[in-house]
Design a protein around this motif. Structure first.
Motif, PDB file in Angstrom:
ATOM      1  N   LEU A  84       0.805  -1.201   0.000  1.00 37.75           N
ATOM      2  CA  LEU A  84       0.000   0.000   0.000  1.00 37.75           C
ATOM      3  C   LEU A  84       0.850   1.268   0.000  1.00 37.75           C
ATOM      4  CD1 LEU A  84      -3.118   0.552   0.606  1.00 37.75           C
ATOM      5  CD2 LEU A  84      -2.335   0.936   2.936  1.00 37.75           C
ATOM      6  N   ASP A  85       0.513   2.222  -0.854  1.00 42.11           N
ATOM      7  CA  ASP A  85       1.150   3.531  -0.761  1.00 42.11           C
ATOM      8  C   ASP A  85       0.111   4.508  -0.237  1.00 42.11           C
ATOM      9  OD1 ASP A  85       2.346   5.928  -0.949  1.00 42.11           O
ATOM     10  OD2 ASP A  85       2.808   5.833  -3.085  1.00 42.11           O
ATOM     11  N   ASP A  86       0.238   4.834   1.041  1.00 41.10           N
ATOM     12  CA  ASP A  86      -0.760   5.717   1.659  1.00 41.10           C
ATOM     13  C   ASP A  86      -0.179   7.106   1.952  1.00 41.10           C
ATOM     14  OD1 ASP A  86       0.964   5.164   3.702  1.00 41.10           O
ATOM     15  OD2 ASP A  86      -0.464   4.088   4.956  1.00 41.10           O
ATOM     16  N   THR A  87       0.881   7.458   1.200  1.00 39.80           N
ATOM     17  CA  THR A  87       1.594   8.719   1.457  1.00 39.80           C
ATOM     18  C   THR A  87       0.648   9.913   1.578  1.00 39.80           C
ATOM     19  OG1 THR A  87       3.313   7.791   0.064  1.00 39.80           O
ATOM     20  CG2 THR A  87       3.564  10.114   0.665  1.00 39.80           C
ATOM     21  N   TYR A  88      -0.351   9.955   0.698  1.00 41.91           N
ATOM     22  CA  TYR A  88      -1.197  11.158   0.653  1.00 41.91           C
ATOM     23  C   TYR A  88      -2.557  10.968   1.337  1.00 41.91           C
ATOM     24  CZ  TYR A  88       2.366  12.354  -2.739  1.00 41.91           C
ATOM     25  OH  TYR A  88       3.579  12.592  -3.333  1.00 41.91           O
ATOM     26  N   ALA A  89      -2.671   9.910   2.131  1.00 42.64           N
ATOM     27  CA  ALA A  89      -3.980   9.589   2.713  1.00 42.64           C
ATOM     28  C   ALA A  89      -4.540  10.731   3.566  1.00 42.64           C
ATOM     29  CB  ALA A  89      -3.885   8.324   3.551  1.00 42.64           C
ATOM     30  N   GLU A  90      -3.640  11.501   4.210  1.00 40.13           N
ATOM     31  CA  GLU A  90      -4.141  12.563   5.101  1.00 40.13           C
ATOM     32  C   GLU A  90      -4.574  13.805   4.321  1.00 40.13           C
ATOM     33  OE1 GLU A  90      -0.445  12.727   7.182  1.00 40.13           O
ATOM     34  OE2 GLU A  90      -1.265  11.819   8.983  1.00 40.13           O
ATOM     35  N   TRP A  91      -4.181  13.895   3.062  1.00 37.74           N
ATOM     36  CA  TRP A  91      -4.435  15.124   2.304  1.00 37.74           C
ATOM     37  C   TRP A  91      -5.889  15.195   1.853  1.00 37.74           C
ATOM     38  CZ3 TRP A  91       0.299  16.497  -1.275  1.00 37.74           C
ATOM     39  CH2 TRP A  91       1.432  16.632  -0.459  1.00 37.74           C
ATOM     40  N   ASP A  92      -6.297  16.403   1.460  1.00 38.09           N
ATOM     41  CA  ASP A  92      -7.685  16.607   1.047  1.00 38.09           C
ATOM     42  C   ASP A  92      -7.858  16.377  -0.441  1.00 38.09           C
ATOM     43  OD1 ASP A  92      -9.111  17.431   3.468  1.00 38.09           O
ATOM     44  OD2 ASP A  92      -7.634  19.037   3.519  1.00 38.09           O
ATOM     45  N   SER A  93      -9.095  16.076  -0.826  1.00 34.85           N
ATOM     46  CA  SER A  93      -9.404  15.948  -2.248  1.00 34.85           C
ATOM     47  C   SER A  93      -9.654  17.342  -2.821  1.00 34.85           C
ATOM     48  CB  SER A  93     -10.649  15.097  -2.443  1.00 34.85           C
ATOM     49  OG  SER A  93     -11.753  15.788  -1.867  1.00 34.85           O
ATOM     50  N   GLU A  94      -9.588  17.420  -4.142  1.00 32.05           N
ATOM     51  CA  GLU A  94      -9.885  18.690  -4.823  1.00 32.05           C
ATOM     52  C   GLU A  94     -11.303  19.144  -4.472  1.00 32.05           C
ATOM     53  OE1 GLU A  94      -8.649  18.444  -8.899  1.00 32.05           O
ATOM     54  OE2 GLU A  94      -9.819  20.252  -9.378  1.00 32.05           O
ATOM     55  N   GLU A  95     -12.185  18.161  -4.365  1.00 34.46           N
ATOM     56  CA  GLU A  95     -13.586  18.450  -4.036  1.00 34.46           C
ATOM     57  C   GLU A  95     -13.689  19.179  -2.680  1.00 34.46           C
ATOM     58  OE1 GLU A  95     -15.784  14.821  -3.870  1.00 34.46           O
ATOM     59  OE2 GLU A  95     -17.691  15.815  -3.442  1.00 34.46           O
ATOM     60  N   THR A  96     -12.909  18.710  -1.704  1.00 33.08           N
ATOM     61  CA  THR A  96     -12.957  19.336  -0.370  1.00 33.08           C
ATOM     62  C   THR A  96     -12.428  20.762  -0.426  1.00 33.08           C
ATOM     63  OG1 THR A  96     -12.726  17.209   0.750  1.00 33.08           O
ATOM     64  CG2 THR A  96     -12.150  19.157   2.029  1.00 33.08           C
ATOM     65  N   ILE A  97     -11.290  20.946  -1.091  1.00 34.06           N
ATOM     66  CA  ILE A  97     -10.692  22.299  -1.131  1.00 34.06           C
ATOM     67  C   ILE A  97     -11.616  23.262  -1.866  1.00 34.06           C
ATOM     68  CG2 ILE A  97      -8.669  23.641  -1.895  1.00 34.06           C
ATOM     69  CD1 ILE A  97      -8.329  21.566   0.519  1.00 34.06           C
ATOM     70  N   THR A  98     -12.220  22.799  -2.953  1.00 37.92           N
ATOM     71  CA  THR A  98     -13.168  23.648  -3.695  1.00 37.92           C
ATOM     72  C   THR A  98     -14.348  24.009  -2.797  1.00 37.92           C
ATOM     73  OG1 THR A  98     -12.534  22.439  -5.675  1.00 37.92           O
ATOM     74  CG2 THR A  98     -14.551  23.742  -5.826  1.00 37.92           C
ATOM     75  N   ALA A  99     -14.817  23.042  -2.017  1.00 37.85           N
ATOM     76  CA  ALA A  99     -15.982  23.292  -1.149  1.00 37.85           C
ATOM     77  C   ALA A  99     -15.637  24.285  -0.032  1.00 37.85           C
ATOM     78  CB  ALA A  99     -16.477  21.976  -0.551  1.00 37.85           C
ATOM     79  N   VAL A 100     -14.437  24.176   0.540  1.00 38.27           N
ATOM     80  CA  VAL A 100     -14.045  25.107   1.610  1.00 38.27           C
ATOM     81  C   VAL A 100     -13.916  26.514   1.013  1.00 38.27           C
ATOM     82  CG1 VAL A 100     -12.282  25.688   3.338  1.00 38.27           C
ATOM     83  CG2 VAL A 100     -12.858  23.300   2.930  1.00 38.27           C
TER      84      VAL A 100
END
Ligand SMILES: Nc1ncnc2c1ncn2[C@@H]1O[C@H](COP(=O)(O)OP(=O)(O)OP(=O)(O)O)[C@@H](O)[C@H]1O
Ligand SMILES: [Mg+2]
Length: 369
Positions: free
Chosen positions: A49-65
């Motif tokens: 598993l490569d979970d390097t970016y698991a904590e980061w937000d999706s584009e959808e979240t950033i657009t919504a904020v």
């Protein structure tokens, strides 16, 4: 107001599995991984598993904020939380920063944007660099909780196998010392003997290059508590109960990486939340009380999400503290903080502006500036 939104964004359409030759590539990771899990032994996959970016937000979240802040009447500039961020903040000098940046490198990664902003004297939402750093090191956080007699599971830290030879009671729960989003927490994290404990210590050392936090297993119900505000104004939102009965048959009753990211998908949603938690008033009040105490002693600011589990005697214990809670905008996704906020009568835009409002008020009052 001129606001900068500091963030780290997941690279879309990237395989969740590593690129090495012997790893398997999937076009639709979530769905196929689920199939893969069901066809394979439960415990033999994490090294793929490569979970390097698991904590980061999706584009959808950033657009919504961003759109929530704009709906609040603000002028929003996006600033990616990378090594160029300092120069960008210096150049644009926003009046305030809405910070959701998780960072990439190092134990202090959630402190890096706050540190830059503190250096530049630019106010921002959420906890300061010290609190973010402490909460990201689960043992440091537990040491403070313990000093103030706030219940949390007994623990020790180790990266050495021989240390596990001493008398230990089982089951134990084992996790990386400083990760979030359930990174490194799999079904195999519940260990029932020394051999399994050793394997997990090695896996965590191998995959995350860090020591393990070994805790007594909290076998009871699980909750998560969304907090908003500061000082005497801090509001505890309706408590979310994690419905552990929704964890698939054959898996330990924990909110693991598999459950969070592979079993609970938009296409096939798990019935994982109960909000408000269906528990008696006495327990409800006890959970609120320890979360408020934790918020205070960790000097959290504006917002946070605190995970809680009951021990074998039914006493609530703090599991860990998230000063930057996940905030997926789509109610079709299971995301605890927005879920609790909705239950409290706040839609997404209202919730984001309430966090900003708490930060602005704190900043006006000069509280932990
Ligand atoms: N001592 C424990 N006893 C029983 N279960 C535990 C224990 N510690 C953690 N867990 C389980 O593992 C899950 C993930 O642990 P934890 O919350 O510490 O990880 P995290 O990666 O910081 O999570 P988040 O996604 O909330 O950031 C918990 O939700 C809980 O189900
Ligand atoms: Mg957690």
């Amino acid at each position: 107001m001129r606001i900068a939104l500091a963030f780290n964004i997941k690279k879309e359409n990237e395989s969740i599995l590593s690129d090495s030759e012997d790893s398997i590539k999937y076009s639709s990771p979530k769905t196929d991984f689920r199939k893969y899990l069901s066809e394979n032994l439960i415990n033999n996959y994490p090294e793929r598993l490569d979970d390097t970016y698991a904590e980061w937000d999706s584009e959808e979240t950033i657009t919504a904020v961003k759109s929530a802040l704009e709906a609040g009447g603000h002028d929003v500039t996006l600033v990616e939380g990378d090594s160029d961020a300092y120069e960008k903040f210096k150049m644009i000098r926003p009046e305030f920063v809405f910070n959701v940046a998780e960072g990439l490198n190092g134990l202090s990664r959630e402190s890096q944007i706050p540190s830059m902003l503190e250096m530049l004297n630019i106010p921002f939402t959420g906890s300061d660099s010290v609190t973010n750093g402490i909460c990201h090191d689960k043992s440091r956080c537990k040491e403070i909780l313990s000093y103030y007699n706030i219940p949390n599971a007994k623990f020790f830290i180790t990266d050495a196998i021989h240390k596990t030879e001493k008398d230990l009671s089982f089951p134990k729960f084992i996790k990386p010392l400083h990760e979030g989003s359930s990174k490194g927490i799999f079904n195999s994290s519940v260990v029932r003997n020394c051999a399994d404990l050793r394997n997990e210590i090695l896996r965590i050392k191998d995959c995350y290059d860090q020591p393990s936090l070994v805790e007594d297993f909290l076998e009871g119900k699980e909750f998560t508590v969304a907090m908003l505000g500061n000082g005497d104004d801090v509001k505890v939102m309706p408590i979310v109960e994690i419905n552990l009965d929704a964890v698939p048959e054959g898996f330990n009753k924990i909110y693991s990486y598999e459950v969070k990211w592979f079993f609970d998908t938009r296409e096939s949603k798990l019935d994982i939340f109960r909000c408000p938690a269906e528990i008696d008033e006495k327990l409800y009040n006890r959970i609120e009380l320890i979360c408020k105490a934790a918020f205070k002693v960790l000097r959290l600011r504006d917002w946070a999400r605190i995970d809680v589990r009951l021990d074998s005697e039914g006493n609530p214990n703090i599991v860990e503290i998230n000063p930057l809670p996940g905030i997926l905008p789509d109610p079709a996704d299971n995301s605890c903080y927005p879920k609790a906020a909705r239950e409290a009568g706040m839609d997404y835009d209202t919730m984001i502006n309430a966090v900003l409002g708490a930060a602005l008020k704190r900043n006006r009052n000069g509280f932990h500036k």
